[in-house]
Design an enzyme around this catalytic site. Structure first.
Site, short mmCIF file in Angstrom:
data_model
loop_
_atom_site.label_atom_id
_atom_site.label_comp_id
_atom_site.label_asym_id
_atom_site.label_seq_id
_atom_site.Cartn_x
_atom_site.Cartn_y
_atom_site.Cartn_z
CG ASN A 8 -1.98 1.06 1.35
OD1 ASN A 8 -1.90 2.04 0.47
ND2 ASN A 8 -2.73 1.00 2.20
NE ARG A 65 -6.03 1.58 -0.25
CZ ARG A 65 -6.10 2.59 0.35
NH1 ARG A 65 -5.06 3.24 0.91
NH2 ARG A 65 -7.12 3.53 0.28
CG HIS A 154 -13.05 3.13 2.76
ND1 HIS A 154 -13.99 4.06 3.43
CD2 HIS A 154 -11.93 3.33 3.15
CE1 HIS A 154 -13.10 5.00 4.06
NE2 HIS A 154 -11.93 4.51 4.09
NE ARG A 215 -10.43 12.22 3.74
CZ ARG A 215 -10.46 10.83 3.38
NH1 ARG A 215 -11.44 10.49 2.91
NH2 ARG A 215 -9.54 10.40 3.68
CD GLU A 358 -9.18 -1.28 4.14
OE1 GLU A 358 -8.73 -0.87 5.22
OE2 GLU A 358 -9.52 -0.38 3.08
#
Ligand code: ADP
Length: 371
Positions: A8, A65, A154, A215, A358
């Site tokens: 990742n 990823r 996601h 955010r 993940e």
């Protein structure tokens, strides 16, 4: 194949994990930080450092990823020069993430040229959304020309968690209407119908939807125009404001939920107000997705906040008993890393906590693709 190496790669860090294919356990994992800023000189140097930690382990394949797959990638894909070119094309939609993912891909392919490299996209799971869910009401030609639509993110987590939900309940995935709440630093909700994503809260970028660490999530887009005109903020400043200086951070001065909760416990009005906004937003999505799904069989919490925070789980679902949604306080407050049910036996809706993984999902998809 004995083990899959998961990469990742971010702009200044590489997170990695080696997963045993047979046992699906992590053989080793780590994080190289501050690439180009006091750490390794570049991603190639960082990858050399990463591979030095593998001492003796055999890598059968590498799973990468990749944040944005646009409309092109609906599943895990073997990386070829053509695929790299296509990921580059999509990079305009994720200018911070995709180029960093590509740096990791190039470095890993140079270091491990003899094994297959597979890209697993955050957006892929959501490619099953119907047009009514992904279309923004813009002029169609303009939207088509620039690829403007909801993509969602996601996806690897939402897919993994919705599949684990069916396994945990011992029910066929095809029969389940599930709402997955991925509540971490970044946060998103997905409506999953029979194993397919049918709506999700993030949009063209990971900015839309829930209140996150830094955010805004949903906001009237006219706010940008207004701030540009009235406060003189440039587009780069607005981008920075909405992505990095808003959310919990903007509301309270800290973007970490643990600190927000501690402040709220100490009576901070700003923190209490922020938690109320955070919760209000989640409940709006739960209501909307129950309508979209025509009911709900399971509501599932995952990621940092979803897995660890009993109080926020309870507050997110409080008052929804009329929909069959209940939480058993003893089950909810039990601290555990296991997959677990937190609704009472016999409740109309199953409420679960399923820790996300993940990296394991990327490993599974890599193995599945390579056969
Ligand atoms: P990401 O992967 O998006 O960076 P995580 O899934 O690790 O994020 O979630 C990070 C968030 O989870 C942070 O806001 C952190 O405060 C929160 N978190 C982690 N553990 C707890 C906990 N025990 N209680 C409350 N919040 C927690």
């Amino acid at each position: 194949m004995t083990a899959v190496f998961i990469v990742n790669s971010g702009s200044s860090s590489i997170k990695y994990q080696l997963i045993d294919v047979e046992t699906e356990t992590s053989l080793l994992s780590g994080l190289i930080e501050r690439i180009g800023d006091g750490g390794p000189a570049d991603h190639t140097a960082a990858m050399t450092e990463v591979l030095a930690t593998l001492d003796g382990h055999d890598v059968g394949a590498v799973g990468h990823r990749v944040v944005h797959g646009g409309s092109r990638f609906a599943e895990a894909t073997l990386i070829t020069p053509e695929v790299i070119a296509e990921i580059e094309q999509v990079s305009a939609l994720a200018p911070l993430h995709n180029p960093a993912n590509l740096l990791g891909i190039h470095a890993a392919m140079a270091a491990l040229p003899d094994v297959a490299h597979v890209a697993v996209f955050d957006t892929a799971f959501h490619q099953s959304m119907p047009p009514d869910a992904y279309t923004y009401a813009l002029p169609v030609d303009l939207a088509a020309k620039y690829g403007i639509r909801r993509y969602g993110f996601h996806g690897t987590s939402h897919k993994y968690v919705s599949e684990r939900t069916a396994a945990f309940l011992g029910r066929p995935l095809s029969s389940l209407r599930t709402i997955v709440l991925h509540l971490g630093n970044g946060a998103s909700v997905t409506a999953v119908d029979g194993g397919r994503s049918v709506d999700t809260s993030m949009g063209l970028t990971p900015l839309q939807g829930l209140v996150m660490g830094t955010r805004t999530g949903d906001i009237d887009p006219a706010v940008l125009v207004h701030l540009h005109r009235e406060a003189g903020l440039s587009f780069d400043e607005l981008d920075d404001l909405l992505n990095k200086r808003s959310g919990l951070l903007g509301l309270t001065g800290t973007g970490d939920m643990r600190d927000v909760q501690e402040a709220a416990a100490n009576g901070s009005e700003a923190a209490l107000a922020a938690l109320a906004v955070w919760r209000h937003r989640i409940r709006g999505y739960i209501g909307a997705y129950i309508a979209t799904l025509g009911g709900v069989d399971a509501i599932v919490f995952t990621a940092g906040i979803g897995e660890n925070n009993a109080l926020l789980r309870r507050r997110s679902l409080a008052g929804l008993e009329f929909l069959g949604i209940e939480i058993d306080d003893d089950r909810n407050e039990l601290s555990s890393r296991a997959e677990r049910r937190i609704s009472p036996d016999g409740a109309g809706v199953e409420v679960l906590v399923i820790p996300t993984n993940e990296e394991l999902e990327i490993a599974r998809q890599t193995v599945a693709l390579l056969g």
